[in-house]
Write an enzyme that holds these catalytic residues in place. Structure first.
Site, mmCIF file in Angstrom:
data_model
loop_
_atom_site.group_PDB
_atom_site.id
_atom_site.type_symbol
_atom_site.label_atom_id
_atom_site.label_comp_id
_atom_site.label_asym_id
_atom_site.label_seq_id
_atom_site.Cartn_x
_atom_site.Cartn_y
_atom_site.Cartn_z
ATOM 1 N N HIS A 184 0.913 -1.167 -0.002
ATOM 2 C CA HIS A 184 -0.098 -0.139 0.010
ATOM 3 C C HIS A 184 0.835 1.322 -0.096
ATOM 4 O O HIS A 184 0.365 2.320 0.604
ATOM 5 C CB HIS A 184 -0.792 0.132 1.246
ATOM 6 C CG HIS A 184 -1.649 -1.172 1.102
ATOM 7 N ND1 HIS A 184 -2.987 -1.040 0.561
ATOM 8 C CD2 HIS A 184 -1.577 -2.230 2.019
ATOM 9 C CE1 HIS A 184 -3.826 -2.616 0.813
ATOM 10 N NE2 HIS A 184 -2.752 -3.195 1.683
ATOM 11 N N SER A 314 16.329 18.599 -17.039
ATOM 12 C CA SER A 314 15.515 19.679 -17.074
ATOM 13 C C SER A 314 16.243 21.048 -17.863
ATOM 14 O O SER A 314 17.376 21.157 -17.928
ATOM 15 C CB SER A 314 15.270 20.410 -15.441
ATOM 16 O OG SER A 314 14.515 21.491 -15.519
ATOM 17 N N LYS A 320 19.378 18.448 -12.415
ATOM 18 C CA LYS A 320 18.206 17.557 -12.338
ATOM 19 C C LYS A 320 18.617 16.401 -13.316
ATOM 20 O O LYS A 320 18.762 16.645 -14.377
ATOM 21 C CB LYS A 320 17.056 18.249 -12.616
ATOM 22 C CG LYS A 320 15.805 17.459 -12.130
ATOM 23 C CD LYS A 320 14.570 18.113 -12.197
ATOM 24 C CE LYS A 320 13.307 17.614 -11.469
ATOM 25 N NZ LYS A 320 12.863 16.368 -12.577
ATOM 26 N N GLU A 327 10.744 5.754 -17.477
ATOM 27 C CA GLU A 327 9.656 6.556 -18.346
ATOM 28 C C GLU A 327 9.266 6.385 -19.766
ATOM 29 O O GLU A 327 7.931 6.084 -20.029
ATOM 30 C CB GLU A 327 9.886 8.133 -18.084
ATOM 31 C CG GLU A 327 10.040 8.671 -16.753
ATOM 32 C CD GLU A 327 10.439 10.103 -16.381
ATOM 33 O OE1 GLU A 327 10.216 10.697 -15.575
ATOM 34 O OE2 GLU A 327 10.873 10.613 -17.744
#
Length: 462
Positions: A184, A314, A320, A327
Site C-alpha cells: 500500500h 530539466s 536535475k 519513463e
C-alpha cells in the site's frame, strides 16, 4: 517544379495515371487516391512476410505443374528482393484501407509482377501468375501470422530473455542488501533487494512462457483457403505445400490451418498473442514504476537506488536528472495496452467468412512486438544493469522501521506488538528500545529476532 511524369495503366475499372517510376500499377494507384488517411504504412516485417509468401507460392505452383520453371524463378527472384527490403519505397498504401487488405496484396502482386516481367523479358501478370492459387483473403491473414511469428522469434523473445538474465545477474550482486518492503506504499516487513529483482525476473520468465504457449496457433497459416475457406481456385495440396516451404525457408514450425473457415473469418490467434503482449506490458509497467519509486529523490524521495545518469533532466533546473528509461518504457507499455484494445476490436470484426480489420490488426500487433522487444533491451542495458545502491540510506530506513515488530508476534502477540510499534513511532525511538521496556525479552533475544536479514528468510523467529 516540373510536373511529375506519369504512365497510363489499365485495370477492370478503366484507365488511371500512375507515376512513371512506380513499380506498382493501377489497383495500387486507386488505393493511393482512395485512402489518404494517416500516412501510416505496413511495417517492414509485414512486407518481408508478403515477399516470402509470394515466393513460396511460385515455388509450390511450379512443383504442382501449374507454372513453368522460368516464370516461377522470375517471380521467386522478385519476391526475394521484396522480402529483403529492396523495394519498400513502392509499398505506398495506408493501413486504413479495405478491411481485407486487398489493396496491399495487389500492391505486392503488381510490384513483383513488374520486377519479374523485367527479369523474364515477357509479361508476368499480377493476378494470373503472382497471385496464382491465392486470394487477399488468405494472403493477408497468412502474412499477419508469419510476420508476427518471425518478429517474436527473431526480436521479442531474445529481448525478453536478455532482460530476464540481466535481472537475475543483478539480483546476484545485491543479495546482501536488506531494504524496506512496502505494501500500500507503506512500510512493511524487510526484503532483500535480490528478492525484489528475482520477482521481476519471474514476471518476465512467465511472460516468455505465455508468448511461447500461444505460438502453435500463430503457426497455423490461412494460405490455401482462398476467398471464403473452401479453397476455391487453389490446388488441393497448395496449403500444405506452401506451409512446408515457408517452414523450410524460415526455420519456424509452420503448418497449414486445420480449418480455413476459422483462419479467414477470425483473427483469434492474433488476439491471443496480443493479449500475451498486453500481459508483458503490464509486467514491464510494474517493473519500470518500481524503479522510478526506488530512484526517487535524491533527497526528498526514497533514494534507495540511483539509475544511470543518461541526460540532463530539466531545461530550467540545473543538475536535475530524471529516470528517462523507465519513463520511456512506461509509455511503451501504455501504447501496447492501447494496441491490444485495437487488436481486440479488430478481432471481433469477423463478419461471416472474412475478418474486415486485417490491416489495423497487423499494424498494431507488429508495433507491439517491436516496442516490447526494444523496450526490454533498453530497460535491461540502460537501467537495470547500471543502477547503484544507496546502502547507507537503505540500512538506516530498515533500522527505523517499526513494522519489524511483526517478528515478535509469535512471542508477545499481535496486540502487544501493535502497542510497541505505535509507541516507537510516536516517540521517535527504536523498536528495540521500546520493546525492552514493554516485554521481558533481553537485548540479545531482540537482536536475534529482529535481525533484518533473518526476517527476509521467512519462518518464525523465536
Amino acid at each position: 517544379m516540373a510536373e511529375q511524369a506519369y504512365r497510363i495503366e489499365r485495370d477492370s475499372m478503366g484507365e488511371i495515371k500512375v507515376p512513371a517510376s512506380a513499380l506498382y500499377g493501377a489497383q495500387t494507384q486507386r488505393a493511393v487516391e482512395n485512402f489518404p488517411i494517416s500516412g501510416l504504412r505496413f511495417p517492414r516485417a509485414f512486407i518481408r512476410a508478403l515477399g516470402l509468401i509470394k515466393g513460396a507460392a511460385a515455388a509450390v505452383n511450379q512443383d504442382l505443374g501449374l507454372m513453368d520453371a522460368d516464370m516461377a524463378g522470375a517471380i521467386q527472384d522478385a519476391a526475394r528482393e521484396v522480402a529483403e527490403g529492396q523495394h519498400d519505397s513502392h509499398f505506398v498504401l495506408d493501413i486504413f484501407q479495405t478491411g481485407s487488405g486487398t489493396s496491399t496484396n495487389m500492391n505486392a502482386n503488381e510490384v513483383i509482377a513488374a520486377l519479374a516481367s523485367e527479369k523474364l523479358g515477357k509479361k508476368v501478370h499480377q493476378n494470373d501468375h503472382v497471385n496464382m492459387c491465392q486470394s487477399s483473403n488468405d494472403v493477408i491473414p497468412t502474412a499477419i501470422h508469419l510476420s508476427a511469428y518471425l518478429a517474436i522469434h527473431d526480436n521479442l523473445l531474445p529481448g525478453l530473455q536478455h532482460l530476464q538474465k540481466t535481472l537475475a545477474d543483478k539480483a546476484a550482486t545485491v543479495d546482501d542488501v536488506v531494504t524496506t518492503g512496502r505494501t500500500h506504499l507503506m512500510d512493511a516487513m524487510p526484503v532483500r533487494l535480490s528478492q525484489i529483482l528475482e520477482g521481476w525476473a519471474s514476471q518476465i520468465t512467465h511472460g516468455v512462457e505465455r508468448i511461447e504457449a500461444s505460438l502453435p496457433r500463430l503457426a497455423q497459416l490461412a494460405q490455401g483457403g482462398t476467398a471464403v475457406g473452401t479453397g476455391i481456385n487453389a490446388h488441393s495440396e497448395f496449403g500444405v505445400r506452401i506451409a512446408a516451404r515457408l517452414a523450410e525457408w524460415t526455420g519456424l514450425p509452420l503448418v497449414t490451418s486445420p480449418n480455413y473457415f476459422e483462419s479467414l473469418s477470425t483473427q483469434d490467434a492474433a488476439v491471443e498473442v496480443s493479449g500475451q503482449l498486453n500481459t508483458v506490458a503490464v509486467s514491464l509497467m510494474k517493473i519500470a514504476n518500481d524503479l522510478r519509486w526506488m530512484n526517487s529523490g535524491p533527497i526528498a524521495g526514497l533514494g534507495e537506488i540511483a539509475l544511470p545518469a543518461l541526460q540532463p533532466g530539466s531545461s530550467i533546473m540545473p543538475g536535475k536528472v530524471n529516470p528517462v528509461i523507465p519513463e520511456a518504457v512506461t509509455m511503451v507499455c501504455a501504447q501496447v495496452m492501447g494496441n491490444h484494445l485495437t487488436v481486440t476490436l479488430g478481432g471481433q470484426s469477423g463478419n461471416f467468412q472474412l475478418n474486415v480489420m486485417l490491416p489495423v490488426i497487423a499494424y498494431n500487433l507488429l508495433q507491439s512486438i517491436e516496442l516490447l522487444a526494444n523496450g526490454s533491451r533498453i530497460l535491461a542495458d540502460r537501467a537495470i544493469a547500471g543502477f547503484t545502491v544507496n546502502t547507507e540510506r537503505i540500512a538506516g530506513l530498515v533500522g527505523r522501521n517499526p513494522i519489524l515488530v511483526t517478528a515478535l508476534n509469535p512471542v508477545i502477540g499481535y496486540e502487544k506488538g501493535a502497542k510497541i510499534a505505535k509507541r516507537a513511532y510516536a516517540e521517535g525511538r527504536s523498536l528495540k528500545e521500546v520493546a525492552l521496556e514493554e516485554t521481558d525479552l533481553s537485548a540479545e533475544e531482540l537482536d536475534r529476532i529482529l535481525a533484518p536479514r533473518g526476517l527476509t528468510e521467512g519462518g518464525i523467529h523465536e
